[in-house]
Design a protein around this motif. Sequence first.
Motif: not given
Length: 264
Positions: A1-10
């Motif tokens: 979930a954290y990885e997905a959040r970071m990708k979205d933020e990027k």
Amino acid sequence: AYEARMKDEKKALKKAFNKEYLVSIPDTKNKWYQSQTATVQALQFGMVPESDIENVVNGLVQDIVEAKGGHHSTGIHGNRYIYTVLSKYGKADLAYQILTTPDFPSQTYVMNSGFTTWPERQFEWERMEGPSNSLNHPMHSGFAAYFYESLGGIKSSESNPGYKMFLVNPEFPSAITTTEVSVPTPYGTIKNEWEAANGVLRLNLHVPFNTKAKLVLTSSELESLKINGQSLENFKKQNTLEIIEGAVILGSGKYEIEYSKTSL
């Protein structure tokens, strides 16, 4: 979930950055980020939308050639990357031109003025009544990375830093036909000597023990590749190597490499 959040933020950051700073240059298809340094940094760090890369490179070239009369207008951070970025995107001759022009402003102008250290800012020495800034700002020498990364063609990889795996991909101007570079690493010294003639690039490459070299090639360069006098197919029969996305991964050793260089 954290990885997905970071990708979205990027993605969101990249979209917002381009919405705010990327602009069209009037009466052209060209775009840029409103300064040479900002444009160079955006290209270097993957902030330019894929569909706009060509237009942004052309926008950078337009500013250098037309607006600035064939000169850089970068400081510490832009100087570090402008020559390598131009070389990467097919403008190696322009990179060489702005580095070596004797006219202000350029790195060569500073050297021709007799400086043995890098001044804090570039100024027309002949018009100065006296120094107004520090004359010893060594971080301005970041452009020297161009000699290793572009002309020498040696650059550490992001996936295996510290030259555990390094890229081999000389990008050079037509004025330069031979280069010798050595890079000290924790594993030993990388050496790359190359010469270009008649459209063929020949390299003598030394890959230190316990490291790998990633030879970056286009598809046509890969077809013409010879290693130690053998075609790639024959070399593979007797040696272990990997081919990943067109790049040839070589283990430690000394290699004679040649291929038809696309941009020659």
